[in-house]
Design an enzyme around this catalytic site. Structure first.
Site, mmCIF file in Angstrom:
data_model
loop_
_atom_site.group_PDB
_atom_site.id
_atom_site.type_symbol
_atom_site.label_atom_id
_atom_site.label_comp_id
_atom_site.label_asym_id
_atom_site.label_seq_id
_atom_site.Cartn_x
_atom_site.Cartn_y
_atom_site.Cartn_z
ATOM 1 N N ASP A 98 90.115 10.084 40.436
ATOM 2 C CA ASP A 98 90.482 10.496 41.785
ATOM 3 C C ASP A 98 91.993 10.335 41.944
ATOM 4 O OD1 ASP A 98 89.971 11.113 44.598
ATOM 5 O OD2 ASP A 98 87.979 10.275 44.230
ATOM 6 N N ASP A 205 92.326 14.281 46.095
ATOM 7 C CA ASP A 205 91.979 13.954 47.475
ATOM 8 C C ASP A 205 92.845 14.742 48.471
ATOM 9 O OD1 ASP A 205 90.397 11.853 49.026
ATOM 10 O OD2 ASP A 205 92.400 11.542 49.846
ATOM 11 N N GLU A 254 90.225 18.670 46.699
ATOM 12 C CA GLU A 254 89.479 18.551 47.949
ATOM 13 C C GLU A 254 90.333 19.208 49.026
ATOM 14 O OE1 GLU A 254 87.496 15.215 50.869
ATOM 15 O OE2 GLU A 254 89.543 15.026 50.173
ATOM 16 N N HIS A 327 80.333 11.192 48.727
ATOM 17 C CA HIS A 327 80.463 9.892 49.378
ATOM 18 C C HIS A 327 80.910 9.986 50.833
ATOM 19 C CE1 HIS A 327 84.461 11.054 48.300
ATOM 20 N NE2 HIS A 327 84.963 10.059 49.004
ATOM 21 N N ASP A 328 81.269 11.163 51.294
ATOM 22 C CA ASP A 328 81.681 11.351 52.692
ATOM 23 C C ASP A 328 80.618 12.059 53.523
ATOM 24 O OD1 ASP A 328 84.236 10.305 52.165
ATOM 25 O OD2 ASP A 328 85.032 12.277 51.618
HETATM 26 C C1 NOJ Z 1 88.786 12.204 51.435
HETATM 27 C C2 NOJ Z 1 87.969 11.160 50.762
HETATM 28 O O1 NOJ Z 1 86.891 11.759 50.131
HETATM 29 C C3 NOJ Z 1 87.576 10.183 51.835
HETATM 30 O O2 NOJ Z 1 86.597 9.265 51.409
HETATM 31 C C4 NOJ Z 1 88.808 9.492 52.340
HETATM 32 O O3 NOJ Z 1 88.481 8.694 53.446
HETATM 33 C C5 NOJ Z 1 89.870 10.498 52.782
HETATM 34 N N1 NOJ Z 1 90.008 11.608 51.899
HETATM 35 C C6 NOJ Z 1 91.209 9.836 52.863
HETATM 36 O O4 NOJ Z 1 91.668 9.529 51.576
#
Ligand code: NOJ
Length: 562
Positions: A98, A205, A254, A327-328
């Protein structure tokens, strides 16, 4: 379409904190992951995406990095990380790390320096502004109206120099200033350092937030001053030129709020930026007018429309990444399937979709055994900063406790972060200590050990789908065409590569559904229909022109085009 290893791969995402704890401190760690490498190999995945394992004060569970080149103590040592990489490579798997460089932690040495004085050499590593005059308020206010993804303003006032710094995420995640060449150089050097250690790529990210609109003006309703900013492609091309182009690696960005046109700019085959992006359009399907927490019902026709748009518009131009949770996000089975009576068949039906669209599939840990959302009684049991900030803000604004809890049950990030369920023993075999986040109470039924003992489990269905991908090029490269867009119960499509065609038929609901094949859209020699996979027993030689699909039934046929 150019053939690439990362198109043919299946990625498995590990959230280390919740995967496997080897030393009883309640937190997953690298040795824990190493102890499960044979499990991952058995599943058949090709690439592991490891969520952040770097030094961090853990305000956002590692997405706030205080040292990009060292491993956080609670996960282990650099030696453990090297053992993990070697263990993966020995088994023929790859590792992507990551990369979190839109922001760092406020405890990163750069920020510690930066906040000291206005003329500190690191001042411009971050985005500092003086407040705006506010004659009606306290005299001074935030530099602009930007909001943080984690509630409240995106600006934090800092006493030491009487200025504000920008943080699109938490107050402990100051945004790096990508306008500063030195920052970019530091990032590229750090990436090179990891690549030289032998990693196979990066998941980047929120990478489409790195360029901010010059002058940082107030955003108007529906606009953003930092999403896909004016220099973002220049930065991505520079990163590619300086770093990525020198290695045979895979990259996935992302990217929130992107359209297929944006994705083609980031991941177009001839763009020299990234290999693919994560889009969020599908993840927004059940958001109400107030955004993510305003849970709204979704319709299958809309779901198909979004997926199809991405499939069709990227065809031949850029590569999709396919994910239904991470995970989000809440667990896919609880969100799009049925985590009660039809747990197993609906999990397999969604897996069929994940693996038979055009794009690289991403499995999130626990998905392969059908892990589900969780419902903790008390807000005190939740750990996620986004959830807790939202709870506080909504309570302050007078919202009802149980309504907020219902939003959290549907959308909270801790749904995905409860520990991996390995067996039916204490703490699901995740830890011998007290887990940092409670285990989902359904671990007695849903766990790896029982999945491995049952030939008909979701696990073996994933394994079979992954094997099929290795055997049939059409699964990887075939062109997608949707059948029957308006059907609110069945999702059916074809994938075609030369004479080879897949026909995928999915019943998305618990009611049986009639499926009549439109021969004008799908023209094939009936004798050639071979059932590749299904989540039910299917009688041999069944006529596929007219079927009654059982609850959540999924079938994939391989055909030869007429
Ligand atoms: C995206 C990540 O997947 C998430 O878990 C994180 O809180 C935010 N970016 C900030 O880094």
């Amino acid at each position: 379409m150019v053939k690439k290893w990362w198109k043919e791969s299946v990625v498995y995402q590990i959230y280390p904190r919740s995967f496997m704890d080897s030393n009883g401190d309640g937190v997953g760690d690298l040795k824990g992951i190493i102890s499960k490498l044979d499990y991952l190999k058995n599943l058949g995945v090709d690439v592991i995406w490891l969520c952040p394992v770097y030094e961090s004060p853990n305000d956002d569970n590692g997405y706030d990095i205080s040292n990009y080149q060292s491993i956080i103590g609670e996960f282990g040592t650099m030696k453990d990380w090297e053992d993990l990489l070697a263990g993966l490579h020995d088994r023929g798997m790859k590792l992507i790390m990551d990369l979190v460089v839109n922001h760092s932690s406020d405890e990163h040495a750069w920020f510690v320096e930066s906040r000291k004085s206005k003329d500190n050499p690191y001042r411009d590593y971050y985005i500092w502004r003086s407040g705006k005059d506010d004659p009606e308020g306290d005299g001074v206010t935030e530099p602009n109206n930007w909001g943080s993804f984690f509630s409240g303003s995106a600006w934090q006032y800092d006493e030491a120099t009487e200025e504000y710094f920008l943080h699109i995420f938490s107050k402990k995640q100051p945004d790096l200033n990508w306008e500063n060449e030195k920052v970019r150089r530091e990032v590229y050097d750090m990436m090179t350092w990891w690549l030289d250690k032998g990693i196979d790529g990066f998941r980047m990210d929120v990478i489409n937030l790195i360029s901010k609109v010059p002058g940082l003006p107030d955003s108007k309703e529906g606009e953003s001053g930092f999403i896909n900013g004016p220099r973002v492609h220049e930065f991505m091309q520079e990163m590619n030129r300086e770093v990525l182009s020198k290695y045979d690696v895979m990259t996935v960005g992302e990217t929130c709020d992107v359209t297929p046109d944006d994705a083609i700019l980031f991941a177009g085959e001839d763009r020299g930026e990234l290999n693919m992006v994560f889009q969020f359009e599908l993840m927004g399907i059940d958001s109400g007018p107030t955004g993510k927490w305003g849970v709204a019902p979704w319709k299958l026709s809309e779901f198909k429309k979004i997926v199809s748009k991405w499939q069709v518009e990227l065809q031949g131009k850029a590569w999709n990444s396919i994910y239904l949770n991470n995970h989000d996000q809440p667990r896919l089975l609880s969100r799009f399937g049925n985590d009660g009576e039809h747990h197993s068949v609906s999990g397999k039906m969604l897996a069929t979709l994940l693996h038979t669209l055009q794009g690289t599939p991403y499995i999130y840990q626990g998905e392969e055994i059908g892990m589900t959302n969780v419902r903790f009684e008390s807000i005190d049991e939740y750990k996620d900063i986004e959830t807790l900030n939202m709870y506080r803000e909504y309570r302050d604004n007078g919202h009802d406790h149980s309504a907020i809890m219902n939003s959290i049950y549907a959308k909270g990030r801790d749904n995905a972060r409860t520990p991996m369920q390995w067996n039916d023993e204490a703490n699901a075999g995740f830890t011998t200590g007290t887990p940092w986040l409670a285990v989902n109470p359904n671990y007695k039924e849903i766990n790896v050990e029982s999945a491995l003992a049952d030939e008909g489990s979701i696990f073996y269905y994933y394994k079979k789908l992954i094997e099929l991908r290795k055997r049939h090029d059409v699964i990887v490269y075939g062109e997608y065409v949707l059948i029957d867009a308006e059907n609110e119960q069945i999702y059916a499509y074809t994938r075609t590569l030369g004479k080879e065609q897949l026909l995928v038929i999915l019943n998305f609901y618990e009611h049986p559904a009639r499926f009549v094949l439109d021969r004008e859209k799908v023209s094939f020699d009936s004798n050639t229909a071979e059932l590749l996979i299904s989540n039910y027993d299917v009688p041999a030689n069944q006529d596929i022109d007219q079927l009654t699909l059982r609850p959540y039934e999924a079938r994939v046929y391989k055909l030869t085009v007429n």
